[in-house]
Design an enzyme around this catalytic site. Sequence first.
Site, PDB file in Angstrom:
ATOM      1  N   LYS A  79       0.996  -1.295  -0.055  1.00  0.00           N
ATOM      2  CA  LYS A  79       0.016  -0.118  -0.081  1.00  0.00           C
ATOM      3  C   LYS A  79       0.990   1.318  -0.050  1.00  0.00           C
ATOM      4  O   LYS A  79       2.004   1.230   0.512  1.00  0.00           O
ATOM      5  CB  LYS A  79      -0.991  -0.042   1.173  1.00  0.00           C
ATOM      6  CG  LYS A  79      -2.093   0.631   1.188  1.00  0.00           C
ATOM      7  CD  LYS A  79      -3.393   0.229   0.656  1.00  0.00           C
ATOM      8  CE  LYS A  79      -4.408   0.895   0.106  1.00  0.00           C
ATOM      9  NZ  LYS A  79      -5.543   0.161  -0.223  1.00  0.00           N
ATOM     10  N   ASP A  88      -7.044   4.027  -4.519  1.00  0.00           N
ATOM     11  CA  ASP A  88      -7.693   4.277  -3.060  1.00  0.00           C
ATOM     12  C   ASP A  88      -8.378   5.477  -2.856  1.00  0.00           C
ATOM     13  O   ASP A  88      -8.696   6.222  -3.792  1.00  0.00           O
ATOM     14  CB  ASP A  88      -6.843   3.559  -2.139  1.00  0.00           C
ATOM     15  CG  ASP A  88      -7.386   3.183  -0.696  1.00  0.00           C
ATOM     16  OD1 ASP A  88      -7.862   2.210  -0.697  1.00  0.00           O
ATOM     17  OD2 ASP A  88      -7.462   3.997   0.342  1.00  0.00           O
TER      18      ASP A  88
HETATM   19  P1  NDP Z   1     -12.969   7.732  -2.758  1.00  0.00           P
HETATM   20  O1  NDP Z   1     -11.803   8.714  -2.716  1.00  0.00           O
HETATM   21  O2  NDP Z   1     -13.462   7.447  -4.340  1.00  0.00           O
HETATM   22  O3  NDP Z   1     -13.939   8.172  -1.850  1.00  0.00           O
HETATM   23  C1  NDP Z   1     -14.060   8.001  -0.723  1.00  0.00           C
HETATM   24  C2  NDP Z   1     -15.258   8.631  -0.053  1.00  0.00           C
HETATM   25  O4  NDP Z   1     -15.381   8.172   1.619  1.00  0.00           O
HETATM   26  C3  NDP Z   1     -15.620  10.029  -0.124  1.00  0.00           C
HETATM   27  O5  NDP Z   1     -17.048  10.101  -0.193  1.00  0.00           O
HETATM   28  C4  NDP Z   1     -14.986  10.627   1.014  1.00  0.00           C
HETATM   29  O6  NDP Z   1     -15.678  12.070   1.130  1.00  0.00           O
HETATM   30  C5  NDP Z   1     -15.355   9.695   2.005  1.00  0.00           C
HETATM   31  N1  NDP Z   1     -14.386   9.902   3.126  1.00  0.00           N
HETATM   32  C6  NDP Z   1     -13.038   9.657   2.975  1.00  0.00           C
HETATM   33  N2  NDP Z   1     -12.179  10.049   4.042  1.00  0.00           N
HETATM   34  C7  NDP Z   1     -13.344  10.203   5.020  1.00  0.00           C
HETATM   35  C8  NDP Z   1     -13.338  10.485   6.150  1.00  0.00           C
HETATM   36  N3  NDP Z   1     -12.141  10.587   6.896  1.00  0.00           N
HETATM   37  N4  NDP Z   1     -14.536  10.729   6.851  1.00  0.00           N
HETATM   38  C9  NDP Z   1     -15.932  10.639   6.177  1.00  0.00           C
HETATM   39  N5  NDP Z   1     -15.631  10.217   4.889  1.00  0.00           N
HETATM   40  C10 NDP Z   1     -14.720  10.081   4.297  1.00  0.00           C
HETATM   41  O7  NDP Z   1     -12.480   6.302  -2.246  1.00  0.00           O
HETATM   42  P2  NDP Z   1     -12.945   4.948  -2.491  1.00  0.00           P
HETATM   43  O8  NDP Z   1     -14.418   4.834  -2.621  1.00  0.00           O
HETATM   44  O9  NDP Z   1     -11.950   4.154  -3.491  1.00  0.00           O
HETATM   45  O10 NDP Z   1     -12.566   4.253  -0.881  1.00  0.00           O
HETATM   46  C11 NDP Z   1     -13.377   4.199  -0.059  1.00  0.00           C
HETATM   47  C12 NDP Z   1     -13.335   2.866   0.970  1.00  0.00           C
HETATM   48  O11 NDP Z   1     -13.082   1.766   0.168  1.00  0.00           O
HETATM   49  C13 NDP Z   1     -11.765   3.240   1.610  1.00  0.00           C
HETATM   50  O12 NDP Z   1     -11.693   2.423   2.817  1.00  0.00           O
HETATM   51  C14 NDP Z   1     -10.750   2.327   0.472  1.00  0.00           C
HETATM   52  O13 NDP Z   1      -9.679   1.968   1.422  1.00  0.00           O
HETATM   53  C15 NDP Z   1     -11.827   1.155   0.559  1.00  0.00           C
HETATM   54  N6  NDP Z   1     -11.422   0.524  -0.910  1.00  0.00           N
HETATM   55  C16 NDP Z   1     -11.353   0.989  -2.151  1.00  0.00           C
HETATM   56  C17 NDP Z   1     -11.109   0.010  -3.023  1.00  0.00           C
HETATM   57  C18 NDP Z   1     -10.967   0.835  -4.433  1.00  0.00           C
HETATM   58  O14 NDP Z   1     -10.644  -0.250  -5.332  1.00  0.00           O
HETATM   59  N7  NDP Z   1     -11.132   1.905  -4.803  1.00  0.00           N
HETATM   60  C19 NDP Z   1     -10.696  -1.173  -2.886  1.00  0.00           C
HETATM   61  C20 NDP Z   1     -11.133  -1.856  -1.517  1.00  0.00           C
HETATM   62  C21 NDP Z   1     -11.190  -0.907  -0.479  1.00  0.00           C
HETATM   63  P3  NDP Z   1     -14.892  13.179   0.966  1.00  0.00           P
HETATM   64  O15 NDP Z   1     -15.042  13.412  -0.731  1.00  0.00           O
HETATM   65  O16 NDP Z   1     -15.535  14.416   1.640  1.00  0.00           O
HETATM   66  O17 NDP Z   1     -13.289  13.200   1.168  1.00  0.00           O
HETATM   67  O1  2IT Z   2      -7.879  -1.617  -0.673  1.00  0.00           O
HETATM   68  C1  2IT Z   2      -7.798  -2.124  -1.750  1.00  0.00           C
HETATM   69  O2  2IT Z   2      -7.798  -3.283  -2.048  1.00  0.00           O
HETATM   70  C2  2IT Z   2      -7.692  -1.094  -2.895  1.00  0.00           C
HETATM   71  N1  2IT Z   2      -7.605   0.080  -2.627  1.00  0.00           N
HETATM   72  C3  2IT Z   2      -7.346  -1.635  -4.246  1.00  0.00           C
HETATM   73  C4  2IT Z   2      -6.007  -2.282  -4.617  1.00  0.00           C
HETATM   74  C5  2IT Z   2      -5.677  -2.663  -5.910  1.00  0.00           C
HETATM   75  O3  2IT Z   2      -4.590  -3.083  -5.960  1.00  0.00           O
HETATM   76  O4  2IT Z   2      -6.662  -2.838  -6.650  1.00  0.00           O
END
Ligand code: NDP
Ligand code: 2IT
Length: 453
Positions: free
Chosen positions: A126, A166
């Site tokens: 990461k 992420d």
């Molecule tokens: P994005 O940046 O696309 O979206 C994040 C969302 O979460 C936004 O709505 C953001 O609001 C909100 N957010 C972020 N930080 C905070 C906080 N401290 N308090 C409240 N709201 C918050 O990220 P993703 O959708 O990609 O990621 C969301 C979650 O999913 C994370 O935990 C990530 O690690 C996990 N994840 C993502 C994967 C991926 O493929 N993208 C894979 C597996 C897990 P704002 O815009 O106001 O910051």
């Molecule tokens: O938390 C996660 O699994 C991710 N942000 C996606 C990682 C990836 O390599 O696609």
Amino acid sequence: MSDYVKSLMNEVKAKNPSEPEFHQAVEEVADSLSLVLERHPEYRSSKILERVIEPERVIMFRVPWVDDQSEVHVNRGFRIEMNSAIGPYKGGLRFHPSVNLGILKFLAFEQVFKNSLTTLPLGGGKGGSDFDPKGKSDNEVMRFCQSFMNELFRHVGPNTDVPAGDIGVGGREVGFLFGQYKRLRNEFTGVLTGKGLNWGGSLIRPEATGYGAVYFANEMLHTKDDSLEGKSCLVSGSGNVAQFTVEKILDLGGKVITLSDSGGYIYDEKGIDTEKLEYVKELKNLRRGRIKEYTEEFKDAVYTPLDASSDHNPLWNHKGDCAFPSATQNEINGKDAQNLVNNGVYVISEGANMPTTPDGVDIFLNNDILYGPGKAANAGGVAVSGLEMVQNSMRLPWSREEVDNRLHHIMKSIHKTCVENAERFNTPGNYVNGANIGGFLKVADAMLDQGVV
Ligand code: NDP
Ligand code: 2IT
């Protein structure tokens, strides 16, 4: 907690001070693994767990960049190369002001077990930066990404370490990072996943984490001869994972009543339908606006700002059947978990990484609800990243249907691994133990095979 886990945790805390999220992630896994270590003394004598909690390599670097007003900024960049026992390091990059070493170590640690569960040959890593993309112009984001890659390029590669997105890193950022890598290396390779569809990206990668979390929830429901059809769902976040979670819930006949961002949440009693979801995608992905604006467009919905001083988050205090936390770590505390249970929610599928605090997890487990922890439920994203790597190696893209079928199959397989391992170690229905044990065994056996490295 066993004596072994207690002494391990004392060591982890002494050696890694000021990293509470890392301690939290290690303790949960170590607790589950105490069941395994009793039956497998070889893991203890080879110090497998002690090795798994120590990153193979941590890279920390300066990221200087110049904003549109010609002012110089300095951010900190990281890449945690956690474990390569079963494949090249693989895991996302997070750009968010809260990023620090401890947060990235917790995410890299979780990633090792998650990637092992996917059935694909992927190690765990990461990275990211405390850079805040919010309010920055496209040019500023590009200059930041180029500066970040000016150092990262020497540590990554398609057979070494393959980053992805992420929080704060989506298609735009992956594009800028890839462009700079290609320029520095003079090589067109699959060094990042989540690429654009016309330059090596995989169909369904943007959708994969959200779709996967919903497939996982449906698998859990199937164990009770139930399904998502007609279920009322609470979703947090409004980014990549949340958007495609909503899309798949709608596809499977469910209803979604909440979404959020770091400013607050919206409650839409009538349900967020396909048309409203399209509005959210445009708002968040193109205009980069705030979720509050949803209530200006859809007047029946109610917006509640987040009160950081409150002991609970009101988003989790609505009646419903299922919850899909899809924003960030520790967004459900003990009180929120109790509110969910009291409101009749009996399925939790974690799209975010470690969104529930340990006391919240205990409440879910003690109430026998269907609780799918992040490292199992959100593994669909990295799984399709793995499929993107396969397609890049073959230089041949698969159809949307082919990738979605494979994703669906992988989520079923992860579910089965969790159920079987929970049963094998006498905690039936406990997906936390099932995921931790299932993810660990494959990595541990590979480490035994490869000697003390
Ligand atoms: P994005 O940046 O696309 O979206 C994040 C969302 O979460 C936004 O709505 C953001 O609001 C909100 N957010 C972020 N930080 C905070 C906080 N401290 N308090 C409240 N709201 C918050 O990220 P993703 O959708 O990609 O990621 C969301 C979650 O999913 C994370 O935990 C990530 O690690 C996990 N994840 C993502 C994967 C991926 O493929 N993208 C894979 C597996 C897990 P704002 O815009 O106001 O910051
Ligand atoms: O938390 C996660 O699994 C991710 N942000 C996606 C990682 C990836 O390599 O696609």
